[in-house]
Design a protein around this motif. Structure first.
Motif, PDB file in Angstrom:
ATOM      1  N   GLY A  48       5.461  -3.688  -4.161  1.00 37.32           N
ATOM      2  CA  GLY A  48       4.551  -2.625  -4.583  1.00 37.32           C
ATOM      3  C   GLY A  48       5.144  -1.737  -5.657  1.00 37.32           C
ATOM      4  O   GLY A  48       4.435  -1.289  -6.572  1.00 37.32           O
ATOM      5  N   GLU A  49       6.453  -1.490  -5.576  1.00 31.41           N
ATOM      6  CA  GLU A  49       7.113  -0.644  -6.568  1.00 31.41           C
ATOM      7  C   GLU A  49       7.183  -1.300  -7.939  1.00 31.41           C
ATOM      8  O   GLU A  49       7.190  -0.615  -8.964  1.00 31.41           O
ATOM      9  CB  GLU A  49       8.527  -0.298  -6.088  1.00 31.41           C
ATOM     10  CG  GLU A  49       8.550   0.615  -4.865  1.00 31.41           C
ATOM     11  CD  GLU A  49       9.952   0.761  -4.298  1.00 31.41           C
ATOM     12  OE1 GLU A  49      10.870   0.066  -4.803  1.00 31.41           O
ATOM     13  OE2 GLU A  49      10.126   1.550  -3.352  1.00 31.41           O
ATOM     14  N   ILE A  86       0.838  -1.206   0.000  1.00 31.82           N
ATOM     15  CA  ILE A  86       0.000   0.000   0.000  1.00 31.82           C
ATOM     16  C   ILE A  86       0.872   1.255   0.000  1.00 31.82           C
ATOM     17  O   ILE A  86       0.618   2.215  -0.750  1.00 31.82           O
ATOM     18  CB  ILE A  86      -0.951  -0.008   1.214  1.00 31.82           C
ATOM     19  CG1 ILE A  86      -1.963  -1.149   1.086  1.00 31.82           C
ATOM     20  CG2 ILE A  86      -1.663   1.335   1.355  1.00 31.82           C
ATOM     21  CD1 ILE A  86      -2.814  -1.359   2.322  1.00 31.82           C
ATOM     22  N   ALA A  87       1.910   1.251   0.846  1.00 26.10           N
ATOM     23  CA  ALA A  87       2.801   2.412   0.919  1.00 26.10           C
ATOM     24  C   ALA A  87       3.458   2.677  -0.430  1.00 26.10           C
ATOM     25  O   ALA A  87       3.571   3.826  -0.868  1.00 26.10           O
ATOM     26  CB  ALA A  87       3.857   2.189   1.999  1.00 26.10           C
ATOM     27  N   THR A 118       2.343   1.678  -3.405  1.00 24.68           N
ATOM     28  CA  THR A 118       1.322   2.011  -4.399  1.00 24.68           C
ATOM     29  C   THR A 118       0.948   3.482  -4.347  1.00 24.68           C
ATOM     30  O   THR A 118       0.732   4.127  -5.387  1.00 24.68           O
ATOM     31  CB  THR A 118       0.074   1.138  -4.183  1.00 24.68           C
ATOM     32  OG1 THR A 118       0.435  -0.248  -4.284  1.00 24.68           O
ATOM     33  CG2 THR A 118      -1.002   1.461  -5.211  1.00 24.68           C
ATOM     34  N   PHE A 119       0.889   4.039  -3.143  1.00 21.18           N
ATOM     35  CA  PHE A 119       0.509   5.444  -2.982  1.00 21.18           C
ATOM     36  C   PHE A 119       1.725   6.375  -2.861  1.00 21.18           C
ATOM     37  O   PHE A 119       1.610   7.502  -2.390  1.00 21.18           O
ATOM     38  CB  PHE A 119      -0.397   5.600  -1.756  1.00 21.18           C
ATOM     39  CG  PHE A 119      -1.773   5.040  -1.958  1.00 21.18           C
ATOM     40  CD1 PHE A 119      -2.762   5.799  -2.571  1.00 21.18           C
ATOM     41  CD2 PHE A 119      -2.081   3.739  -1.563  1.00 21.18           C
ATOM     42  CE1 PHE A 119      -4.035   5.285  -2.772  1.00 21.18           C
ATOM     43  CE2 PHE A 119      -3.347   3.212  -1.750  1.00 21.18           C
ATOM     44  CZ  PHE A 119      -4.329   3.985  -2.368  1.00 21.18           C
ATOM     45  N   LYS A 120       2.893   5.869  -3.325  1.00 21.63           N
ATOM     46  CA  LYS A 120       4.106   6.681  -3.422  1.00 21.63           C
ATOM     47  C   LYS A 120       4.526   7.292  -2.079  1.00 21.63           C
ATOM     48  O   LYS A 120       4.930   8.461  -2.008  1.00 21.63           O
ATOM     49  CB  LYS A 120       3.919   7.796  -4.458  1.00 21.63           C
ATOM     50  CG  LYS A 120       3.386   7.342  -5.800  1.00 21.63           C
ATOM     51  CD  LYS A 120       4.345   6.375  -6.492  1.00 21.63           C
ATOM     52  CE  LYS A 120       3.811   5.965  -7.862  1.00 21.63           C
ATOM     53  NZ  LYS A 120       4.676   4.985  -8.542  1.00 21.63           N
ATOM     54  N   SER A 121       4.431   6.519  -1.002  1.00 22.76           N
ATOM     55  CA  SER A 121       4.893   6.997   0.293  1.00 22.76           C
ATOM     56  C   SER A 121       6.410   7.176   0.272  1.00 22.76           C
ATOM     57  O   SER A 121       7.118   6.524  -0.512  1.00 22.76           O
ATOM     58  CB  SER A 121       4.502   6.005   1.394  1.00 22.76           C
ATOM     59  OG  SER A 121       5.118   6.313   2.618  1.00 22.76           O
ATOM     60  N   ASP A 122       6.921   8.045   1.145  1.00 21.50           N
ATOM     61  CA  ASP A 122       8.372   8.237   1.228  1.00 21.50           C
ATOM     62  C   ASP A 122       9.032   7.243   2.182  1.00 21.50           C
ATOM     63  O   ASP A 122      10.186   7.394   2.546  1.00 21.50           O
ATOM     64  CB  ASP A 122       8.699   9.669   1.666  1.00 21.50           C
ATOM     65  CG  ASP A 122       8.108  10.014   3.032  1.00 21.50           C
ATOM     66  OD1 ASP A 122       7.351   9.182   3.586  1.00 21.50           O
ATOM     67  OD2 ASP A 122       8.403  11.112   3.551  1.00 21.50           O
TER      68      ASP A 122
END
Length: 337
Positions: free
Chosen positions: A236-237, A22-23, A25-29
């Motif tokens: 995810g990446e 999830i992190a 997928t939503f481009k978290s840092d």
């Protein structure tokens, strides 16, 4: 059965893996330092190996020789089967085929735990030394996969017309093996940590527990959570890359466990295991690793795409085995007995 499925699907390791996806997928840092990921990989390999060695030290050789041979046989054969399927029928590139061979040649500890719970709830007994077989199967599978990678890469890079002195073993056969290939396969850091820790645990036995328990036993699940969070970020990446292979990967993640699980049950039965033991041998053969193999691949085959080998093992094969695989292998074991 539904309770086992729910307990495993909402386990912290799986949920943190999903959190990582999830992190990403939503481009978290959110990121992991490179040095930390290497340390986590080394920790997991040592912990898995030494715990299996200590468990195996509780039994005499005569009691376990048959299952040990069967387990090693499966660990060596399954990577070859998976490599043939992925290369010949699915046309997957070499590095990802090797990653799948190592992943499906190894086993899922969580799936194994669910199978033990299934047997206990059904009142089916099993051999206690099967817990050590979980670890014993990892090393041959990873070793054979890396050895296959070395052989194939040398075949592609070195013309077969070279002299036998330079190539190693050349006799008109496809298999080219030299000292460098064997050295890399037997003494690569992933293999030497896993197999070496297993041997140390086997030699030292219960005397090692006071020293290793605080770090390698008590903290194991917590470190595993961190590792799965990192692997979730990595998957995810790169998850969109799985779409290139389409439905073939989904079918592979479902049909391959059935084939390999049935093979495992057959080998376990021939090795003299009970219905419960043969069922667990089916789990060893039919499940796919998301701990030891990814930890080894992370350092040994970094070019392989985790979204393929880890995505399949956790996203397809893992839930399939929890829902259908465990009872299927159990019924097959009863049929053979």
């Amino acid at each position: 059965m539904s309770e086992i499925i729910i307990q495993n699907l909402i386990s912290p390791v799986v949920l943190f893996f999903l959190l990582g996806i999830i992190a990403a997928t939503f481009k978290s840092d959110l990121q992991f330092p490179k040095g930390l990921t290497e340390a986590l990989s080394m920790y997991l390999l040592i912990a898995i190996g030494i715990k299996g060695g200590i468990e195996l030290s509780h039994y005499h050789l005569e009691a376990v020789i048959g299952p040990v041979i069967g387990t090693i046989f499966l660990g060596m054969l399954i990577p070859v089967i998976v490599l043939m399927i992925t290369r010949l029928f699915m046309k997957v590139d070499l590095k990802n085929s090797i990653a799948l061979a190592a992943t499906y040649g190894s086993t899922s500890i969580v799936t194994y735990g669910a199978a033990v719970s299934f047997l206990e709830k059904s009142g089916t007994t099993y051999e206690g030394f099967m817990n050590a077989m979980v670890v014993l199967k990892e090393s041959p599978a990873i070793l054979v996969s890396l050895l296959l990678l070395s052989i194939i890469e040398r075949q592609q890079a070195v013309p077969t017309t070279l002299s036998s002195k330079r190539v190693g073993i050349v006799s008109g056969h496809q298999g080219l093996i030299d000292k460098e290939v064997l050295k890399e396969s037997f003494f690569g850091k992933s293999i030497i940590l896993l197999l070496g820790s297993l041997i140390i645990g086997l030699v030292v036995g219960e005397r090692a527990i006071p020293m290793v328990q605080p770090l390698f036993i008590d903290l194991y699940q917590s470190v595993l959570i961190l590792f799965l969070l990192y692997m979730g970020l990595t998957v995810g990446e790169r998850l969109p890359e799985v779409k290139k292979h389409g439905i073939k990967l989904i079918l592979f993640g479902v049909l391959t466990p059935i084939l390999l699980g049935a093979l495992g049950v057959l080998v376990g039965t021939l090795a003299g295991l009970s219905v419960g033991g043969a069922t667990l041998m089916g789990i060893l053969a039919g499940s796919a690793s998301y701990i030891a193999a990814p930890a080894a691949l992370r350092t040994s085959v970094p070019e392989a795409n985790p979204s393929i080998y880890l995505g399949l093992s956790l996203g397809v094969t893992f839930p399939f085995n929890l829902i259908f695989g465990i009872p299927l292998y159990f019924e097959f074991a009863k049929l053979l007995h």
